[in-house]
Design a protein around this motif. Structure first.
Motif, PDB file in Angstrom:
ATOM      1  N   PRO A 252      80.062  41.428  55.110  1.00 47.71           N
ATOM      2  CA  PRO A 252      78.615  41.622  55.252  1.00 47.71           C
ATOM      3  C   PRO A 252      77.809  40.408  54.794  1.00 47.71           C
ATOM      4  O   PRO A 252      76.789  40.057  55.409  1.00 47.71           O
ATOM      5  CB  PRO A 252      78.339  42.837  54.362  1.00 47.71           C
ATOM      6  CG  PRO A 252      79.631  43.566  54.290  1.00 47.71           C
ATOM      7  CD  PRO A 252      80.685  42.511  54.321  1.00 47.71           C
ATOM      8  N   TYR A 253      78.238  39.750  53.714  1.00 52.18           N
ATOM      9  CA  TYR A 253      77.529  38.565  53.226  1.00 52.18           C
ATOM     10  C   TYR A 253      77.572  37.446  54.269  1.00 52.18           C
ATOM     11  O   TYR A 253      76.558  36.778  54.526  1.00 52.18           O
ATOM     12  CB  TYR A 253      78.170  38.093  51.922  1.00 52.18           C
ATOM     13  CG  TYR A 253      77.483  36.896  51.283  1.00 52.18           C
ATOM     14  CD1 TYR A 253      76.225  37.011  50.712  1.00 52.18           C
ATOM     15  CD2 TYR A 253      78.116  35.653  51.232  1.00 52.18           C
ATOM     16  CE1 TYR A 253      75.603  35.927  50.112  1.00 52.18           C
ATOM     17  CE2 TYR A 253      77.502  34.564  50.633  1.00 52.18           C
ATOM     18  CZ  TYR A 253      76.241  34.704  50.074  1.00 52.18           C
ATOM     19  OH  TYR A 253      75.638  33.617  49.481  1.00 52.18           O
ATOM     20  N   GLY A 254      78.750  37.250  54.873  1.00 52.54           N
ATOM     21  CA  GLY A 254      78.863  36.230  55.911  1.00 52.54           C
ATOM     22  C   GLY A 254      77.948  36.510  57.087  1.00 52.54           C
ATOM     23  O   GLY A 254      77.352  35.591  57.665  1.00 52.54           O
ATOM     24  N   ALA A 255      77.833  37.788  57.441  1.00 48.14           N
ATOM     25  CA  ALA A 255      76.981  38.147  58.571  1.00 48.14           C
ATOM     26  C   ALA A 255      75.499  38.052  58.226  1.00 48.14           C
ATOM     27  O   ALA A 255      74.700  37.458  58.970  1.00 48.14           O
ATOM     28  CB  ALA A 255      77.320  39.563  59.030  1.00 48.14           C
ATOM     29  N   LEU A 256      75.108  38.616  57.087  1.00 47.26           N
ATOM     30  CA  LEU A 256      73.684  38.718  56.753  1.00 47.26           C
ATOM     31  C   LEU A 256      73.106  37.416  56.214  1.00 47.26           C
ATOM     32  O   LEU A 256      71.962  37.057  56.516  1.00 47.26           O
ATOM     33  CB  LEU A 256      73.481  39.837  55.723  1.00 47.26           C
ATOM     34  CG  LEU A 256      73.834  41.254  56.200  1.00 47.26           C
ATOM     35  CD1 LEU A 256      73.784  42.235  55.036  1.00 47.26           C
ATOM     36  CD2 LEU A 256      72.880  41.688  57.312  1.00 47.26           C
ATOM     37  N   ALA A 257      73.876  36.693  55.393  1.00 48.31           N
ATOM     38  CA  ALA A 257      73.352  35.484  54.759  1.00 48.31           C
ATOM     39  C   ALA A 257      73.620  34.227  55.574  1.00 48.31           C
ATOM     40  O   ALA A 257      72.863  33.254  55.484  1.00 48.31           O
ATOM     41  CB  ALA A 257      73.958  35.319  53.373  1.00 48.31           C
ATOM     42  N   LEU A 258      74.701  34.234  56.381  1.00 48.82           N
ATOM     43  CA  LEU A 258      75.105  33.020  57.095  1.00 48.82           C
ATOM     44  C   LEU A 258      75.071  33.164  58.609  1.00 48.82           C
ATOM     45  O   LEU A 258      75.359  32.205  59.328  1.00 48.82           O
ATOM     46  CB  LEU A 258      76.517  32.616  56.652  1.00 48.82           C
ATOM     47  CG  LEU A 258      76.666  32.346  55.150  1.00 48.82           C
ATOM     48  CD1 LEU A 258      78.129  32.258  54.762  1.00 48.82           C
ATOM     49  CD2 LEU A 258      75.958  31.058  54.780  1.00 48.82           C
ATOM     50  N   GLY A 259      74.762  34.362  59.096  1.00 52.66           N
ATOM     51  CA  GLY A 259      74.652  34.567  60.529  1.00 52.66           C
ATOM     52  C   GLY A 259      75.975  34.468  61.276  1.00 52.66           C
ATOM     53  O   GLY A 259      75.993  34.122  62.465  1.00 52.66           O
ATOM     54  N   MET A 260      77.084  34.777  60.626  1.00 50.69           N
ATOM     55  CA  MET A 260      78.397  34.696  61.273  1.00 50.69           C
ATOM     56  C   MET A 260      78.603  35.901  62.183  1.00 50.69           C
ATOM     57  O   MET A 260      78.123  37.003  61.930  1.00 50.69           O
ATOM     58  CB  MET A 260      79.503  34.630  60.223  1.00 50.69           C
ATOM     59  CG  MET A 260      79.406  33.405  59.320  1.00 50.69           C
ATOM     60  SD  MET A 260      80.603  33.413  57.952  1.00 50.69           S
ATOM     61  CE  MET A 260      82.139  33.146  58.842  1.00 50.69           C
TER      62      MET A 260
END
Length: 447
Positions: A252-260
């Motif tokens: 979730p952090y990769g998706a929400l904070a980094l747009g992965m």
């Protein structure tokens, strides 16, 4: 023949990894998606084996003190494997042949997950005690590390194989694959454990010594009063909380904070797993022998603390490349910490108390993992509510907290010297710890 016997030992950890992939991945998804069971009910079922982890201490004591047909380890491993295979097979049949959420289905699946948890705790704990009985000196870190690598291999290989075999999905195909897999798990675990336990008079004497104390007396006399035991238990819990809280947060952090993308975050587990396996191999084959498990644990834990601060920086910089590198480094940290802690736990065992003590460390690990999973999600949700949905602040607080827990673990580990435990000191002098009032007399010469 000696090499074949060592290779056979991998049968159980590989089987355990295959079971973890089947139950934690495939069966979890099928219960929620294909059979339409509520996620809350499925989550409750999967919490049952974790809640049963305190039984590991009692099961370890039973393995130490009450041999079956003269053997302390092999029969308990086979019994645990039978419970695992039978429970998973019966659960699959119940899912496809009983009405969803009917009283019989709910009652049976709860009972079967309890049987699965009992079998997993029994077999896993006893297998670790078997390694403690079988290997000595420099062999121990290699043996315990390679067993964990074999389990990782079972998880990875099982996930890939199940993904191919279950496409296309049907209840009949799923049932056939599960029944076949569980037959393999039971046979491989049995074949891998038979004739592995040392047949030594000293171990028979150790069983008699273990029986000299009841389970309650063993806890009150050996465990609770010993500051080294309490310190090690706390260190294990802090390291596990600090390294595994992020399990449910990285994607979730990769998706929400980094747009992965979904595909990019799905590959994170492969980077993490690669780092963990490589670190465990390096630790088990080289580092622990040369540096000692204390230093390897310190290196692993400090690396993890640095990585968590780095994850916050990756979010601030919006750098997916840095994030992926840090996830690999987090795997390295986890591998070093896991290899050194397991080696320390096995080094701390005595012939009479291997199952009991390894059960205690297993409980610390399971309890730390449960606390970490609950803490991570709860803190993120709370911080998002308090900060108006600020992703960096919400996840950053959790990462910083994990780093601080790891630094606290390093500090506590400085005073850790398991050889100063009363258990070791008593056995080194040929004494027997006795319950209640006899304890002070039996330890008087050691003061």
């Amino acid at each position: 023949m000696g090499m074949l016997r060592y290779l056979r030992l991998a049968g159980f950890p590989v089987s355990l990894g295959l079971t973890s992939a089947l139950v934690g991945g495939t069966l979890n998804r099928v219960m929620i998606v294909e059979t339409g069971l509520p996620a809350s009910f499925v989550g409750m079922l999967f919490a049952i084996p974790l809640l049963m982890s305190p039984l590991r201490v009692w099961l370890g004591y039973m393995s130490d003190a009450h041999p079956l047909r003269g053997l302390r380890r092999e029969p308990y491993i086979v019994l645990g494997a039978a419970l695992i295979a039978g429970a998973v097979s019966a659960t699959t049949l119940a899912l496809f042949h009983l009405p969803p959420l009917s009283l019989p289905m709910v009652a049976l699946t709860v009972l079967l997950f309890a049987a699965y948890g009992l079998g997993k705790n029994l077999a896993s704990n006893t297998f670790e005690a078997l390694l403690a009985d079988k290997f000595k000196g420099d062999q121990r870190p290699r043996a315990v590390t390679l067993s964990k690598i074999a389990m990782f291999g079972g998880i990875i290989g099982g996930s890939l194989l199940l993904g191919r075999l279950l496409d296309p999905f049907s209840p009949e195909r799923m049932t056939l694959i599960v029944l076949t897999a569980m037959a393999i798990v039971f046979l491989a675990s049995t074949f891998g454990s038979l004739r592995q336990e040392p047949r030594e008079a000293a171990l028979r004497e150790a069983s008699e010594k273990a029986r000299s104390l009841s389970f309650a007396d063993a806890i009150q006399t050996l465990i609770l009063p010993d500051p080294q035991v309490r310190r090690f238990f706390t260190v294990v819990m802090l390291v596990v909380i600090g390294t595994l809280t992020q399990d449910v947060l990285l994607e979730p952090y990769g998706a929400l904070a980094l747009g992965m993308s979904v595909g990019q975050t799905a590959r994170l587990i492969a980077f993490w797993g690669s780092g963990a396996v490589l670190a465990m191999m390096l630790a088990g084959m080289v580092l622990i022998r040369r540096l000692g498990y204390h230093r390897v644990l310190r290196i692993g834990v400090l690396t993890g603390a640095a990585v968590f601060f780095g994850l916050i920086l990756a979010g601030l910089l919006k750098s997916p490349i840095l994030f992926v590198i840090l996830v690999f480094a987090l795997g390295v940290s986890t591998g070093l910490s896991a290899a050194s802690m397991l080696t320390a736990a096995i080094e701390f065992t005595t012939p009479a108390r291997a199952g009991l003590l390894l059960g205690l460390w297993g409980l610390a690990h399971e309890l730390g993992q449960a606390i970490g999973s609950l803490m991570g999600g709860a803190v993120v949700d709370l911080m998002r509510a308090l900060t108006g949905g600020d992703i960096l602040a919400s996840y950053g607080i959790v990462f910083a907290a994990e780093a601080m827990l790891l630094l606290l673990a390093v500090r506590l580990a400085r005073g850790l010297n398991l050889r100063e435990s009363a258990i070791f000191r008593a056995e080194a002098h040929g004494l027997s710890l006795q319950p209640a009032s006899a304890t002070s007399d039996s330890l008087a010469p050691l003061a």
